[in-house]
Design a protein around this motif. Structure first.
Motif, PDB file in Angstrom:
ATOM      1  N   ILE A 117      -7.301   0.074   5.601  1.00  0.00           N
ATOM      2  CA  ILE A 117      -5.926   0.556   5.745  1.00  0.00           C
ATOM      3  C   ILE A 117      -5.540   1.279   4.457  1.00  0.00           C
ATOM      4  CG2 ILE A 117      -3.516  -0.065   6.195  1.00  0.00           C
ATOM      5  CD1 ILE A 117      -4.522  -2.642   7.475  1.00  0.00           C
ATOM      6  N   VAL A 118      -5.114   2.533   4.590  1.00  0.00           N
ATOM      7  CA  VAL A 118      -4.713   3.328   3.431  1.00  0.00           C
ATOM      8  C   VAL A 118      -3.229   3.661   3.548  1.00  0.00           C
ATOM      9  CG1 VAL A 118      -5.072   5.450   2.130  1.00  0.00           C
ATOM     10  CG2 VAL A 118      -7.019   4.328   3.244  1.00  0.00           C
ATOM     11  N   PHE A 119      -2.447   3.201   2.590  1.00  0.00           N
ATOM     12  CA  PHE A 119      -1.014   3.514   2.522  1.00  0.00           C
ATOM     13  C   PHE A 119      -0.786   4.523   1.407  1.00  0.00           C
ATOM     14  CE2 PHE A 119      -0.840  -0.812   4.311  1.00  0.00           C
ATOM     15  CZ  PHE A 119      -0.011  -0.592   5.398  1.00  0.00           C
ATOM     16  N   THR A 120      -0.024   5.561   1.713  1.00  0.00           N
ATOM     17  CA  THR A 120       0.309   6.511   0.651  1.00  0.00           C
ATOM     18  C   THR A 120       1.410   5.967  -0.254  1.00  0.00           C
ATOM     19  OG1 THR A 120       1.983   7.643   1.995  1.00  0.00           O
ATOM     20  CG2 THR A 120      -0.273   8.454   2.125  1.00  0.00           C
ATOM     21  N   GLY A 121       2.210   5.024   0.248  1.00  0.00           N
ATOM     22  CA  GLY A 121       3.304   4.488  -0.553  1.00  0.00           C
ATOM     23  C   GLY A 121       4.447   5.478  -0.680  1.00  0.00           C
ATOM     24  N   HIS A 122       5.424   5.135  -1.503  1.00  0.00           N
ATOM     25  CA  HIS A 122       6.571   6.017  -1.711  1.00  0.00           C
ATOM     26  C   HIS A 122       6.158   7.257  -2.492  1.00  0.00           C
ATOM     27  CE1 HIS A 122       9.621   3.360  -0.073  1.00  0.00           C
ATOM     28  NE2 HIS A 122       9.031   2.361  -0.690  1.00  0.00           N
ATOM     29  N   GLY A 123       6.999   8.264  -2.438  1.00  0.00           N
ATOM     30  CA  GLY A 123       6.714   9.526  -3.109  1.00  0.00           C
ATOM     31  C   GLY A 123       7.000   9.482  -4.598  1.00  0.00           C
ATOM     32  N   ASP A 124       7.503  10.579  -5.121  1.00  0.00           N
ATOM     33  CA  ASP A 124       7.708  10.752  -6.559  1.00  0.00           C
ATOM     34  C   ASP A 124       8.962  10.016  -7.034  1.00  0.00           C
ATOM     35  OD1 ASP A 124       7.756  11.575  -9.144  1.00  0.00           O
ATOM     36  OD2 ASP A 124       8.000  13.703  -8.734  1.00  0.00           O
ATOM     37  N   THR A 125       8.860   8.696  -7.140  1.00  0.00           N
ATOM     38  CA  THR A 125      10.008   7.895  -7.571  1.00  0.00           C
ATOM     39  C   THR A 125      10.303   8.073  -9.062  1.00  0.00           C
ATOM     40  OG1 THR A 125       8.540   5.989  -7.896  1.00  0.00           O
ATOM     41  CG2 THR A 125       9.692   6.144  -5.790  1.00  0.00           C
ATOM     42  N   PHE A 150      -2.928   5.201   7.215  1.00  0.00           N
ATOM     43  CA  PHE A 150      -4.151   5.506   7.956  1.00  0.00           C
ATOM     44  C   PHE A 150      -4.925   4.204   8.170  1.00  0.00           C
ATOM     45  CE2 PHE A 150      -3.000   9.134   5.348  1.00  0.00           C
ATOM     46  CZ  PHE A 150      -3.049  10.176   6.246  1.00  0.00           C
ATOM     47  N   VAL A 151      -5.332   3.972   9.405  1.00  0.00           N
ATOM     48  CA  VAL A 151      -6.072   2.753   9.751  1.00  0.00           C
ATOM     49  C   VAL A 151      -7.371   3.132  10.442  1.00  0.00           C
ATOM     50  CG1 VAL A 151      -6.021   0.573  11.016  1.00  0.00           C
ATOM     51  CG2 VAL A 151      -3.894   1.501  10.064  1.00  0.00           C
ATOM     52  N   GLY A 152      -8.464   2.554   9.979  1.00  0.00           N
ATOM     53  CA  GLY A 152      -9.767   2.832  10.602  1.00  0.00           C
ATOM     54  C   GLY A 152     -10.675   1.618  10.520  1.00  0.00           C
ATOM     55  N   VAL A 153     -11.649   1.543  11.411  1.00  0.00           N
ATOM     56  CA  VAL A 153     -12.610   0.440  11.423  1.00  0.00           C
ATOM     57  C   VAL A 153     -13.999   1.029  11.200  1.00  0.00           C
ATOM     58  CG1 VAL A 153     -13.638  -1.418  12.764  1.00  0.00           C
ATOM     59  CG2 VAL A 153     -11.196  -0.940  12.982  1.00  0.00           C
ATOM     60  N   LYS A 154     -14.721   0.450  10.252  1.00  0.00           N
ATOM     61  CA  LYS A 154     -16.065   0.928   9.921  1.00  0.00           C
ATOM     62  C   LYS A 154     -17.019   0.601  11.067  1.00  0.00           C
ATOM     63  CE  LYS A 154     -19.450   2.353   7.193  1.00  0.00           C
ATOM     64  NZ  LYS A 154     -19.741   1.639   5.928  1.00  0.00           N
ATOM     65  N   HIS A 155     -17.715   1.595  11.575  1.00  0.00           N
ATOM     66  CA  HIS A 155     -18.665   1.398  12.685  1.00  0.00           C
ATOM     67  C   HIS A 155     -20.085   1.383  12.152  1.00  0.00           C
ATOM     68  CE1 HIS A 155     -15.525   1.713  15.624  1.00  0.00           C
ATOM     69  NE2 HIS A 155     -15.145   2.912  15.153  1.00  0.00           N
TER      70      HIS A 155
END
Length: 302
Positions: free
Chosen positions: A249-257, A297-302
């Motif tokens: 799971i990849v989070f971009t998080g908040h922007g330019d705080t 973004f969520v992905g599962v390794k195959h």
């Protein structure tokens, strides 16, 4: 746009004071921005950004359009022309009335959301690893969590690649901090930040909006492109190291705080700058709106 406007800030302040007395309650959303622009202090404020607590707590605030959709089942601020101040004011009033009618607990997140994620995992019998800056590790590490402090993104990647090979570890948190460090460095650099402000003001004035989301698009420096390229490479390397059937799971998080905090400080201290106060507030609104947007973004390794 304002070439023929003769109304001054003092005129607006006088009109405001004719309508708002010391005993008057002001109701709105994130009213500190409006009061900063007016250079007015008022004690009796009902702010829906404060009334409706963000699930993450602290200084986080939920956007008015999110609250409107969740509690009033209506969409606002969906025009490319920007905010409708009357619509925003009416929405804030409706939200305030809802809160008053149903009590202080209305709209508050469930208690379990207030717990640290690693605490919830530990209480559920799950083993986790926390790979981050030492300050984050000290603040959030708990229970059965393996706390691993690191000082660079390359070190974080290396530690994560080792942790994913341990069959007893069921959750791993790590953060690449190079981008945040870059944004903070840019915000702290007076010359570079002034250049960025000038660019944003120019783009806002010319109405050069993105077709997709209505946000102003700033130029991207070669240094920033290199940082983003390195982040992309690290994520690819991490994915390659994952065992089969592992979820990433990849989070971009908040922007330019960092820029938001710097600009708020400038407005609060009324710094001596050669920029119209009202334009700075517009830039702040633009930066805050962009910072609220994040991707997952969520992905599962195959």
């Amino acid at each position: 746009m304002l070439n023929d406007v003769t109304t001054s800030l003092e005129d607006v302040q006088d009109e405001f004071l004719r309508l708002v007395y010391k005993e008057t309650f002001l109701i709105g959303h994130s009213l500190e921005n409006d009061l900063l622009a007016l250079k007015i202090s008022h004690d009796l404020v009902i702010d829906t950004a404060v009334l409706y607590k963000h699930p993450r707590g602290g200084s986080y605030k939920t956007a008015l359009r999110v609250l409107a959709r969740k509690f009033l089942s209506k969409d606002i601020q969906d025009s490319l022309k920007g905010h409708d101040s009357i619509e925003d004011a009416n929405t804030a009033m409706e939200l305030a009335v809802l809160k008053i009618r149903h009590g202080p607990g209305f709209g508050s997140p469930p208690n379990f959301l207030r717990k640290k994620l690693l605490t919830v995992l530990s209480e559920s019998g799950k083993t986790s690893s926390l790979i981050d800056d030492v300050s984050i590790v000290k603040q959030y590490g708990c229970g059965t969590c393996h706390s691993i402090p690191v000082s660079s993104d390359d070190e974080a990647l290396s530690k994560a690649q080792k942790e994913v090979k341990k069959s007893y570890t069921q959750f791993i948190w790590m953060q690449f901090s190079e981008l945040n460090s870059y944004l903070k460095k840019q915000a702290d650099d007076r010359e570079k930040f002034s250049t960025k402000l000038a660019e944003l003001i120019s783009l806002l004035t010319c109405h050069k909006k993105s077709v997709n989301n209505g946000f102003v698009r700033c130029s991207i420096s070669s240094e920033l492109r290199e940082i983003l390229t390195r982040i992309n490479s690290r994520i690819r390397n991490l994915y390659t190291s994952l065992p089969v059937n592992t979820m990433l799971i990849v989070f971009t998080g908040h922007g330019d705080t960092a820029s938001i905090h710097r600009l708020r400080k400038m407005l609060k201290e009324d710094s001596e700058i050669d920029v119209c106060h009202g334009k700075l507030v517009k830039v702040l609104e633009e930066l805050q709106a962009k910072a609220e947007v994040a991707l997952c973004f969520v992905g599962v390794k195959h």
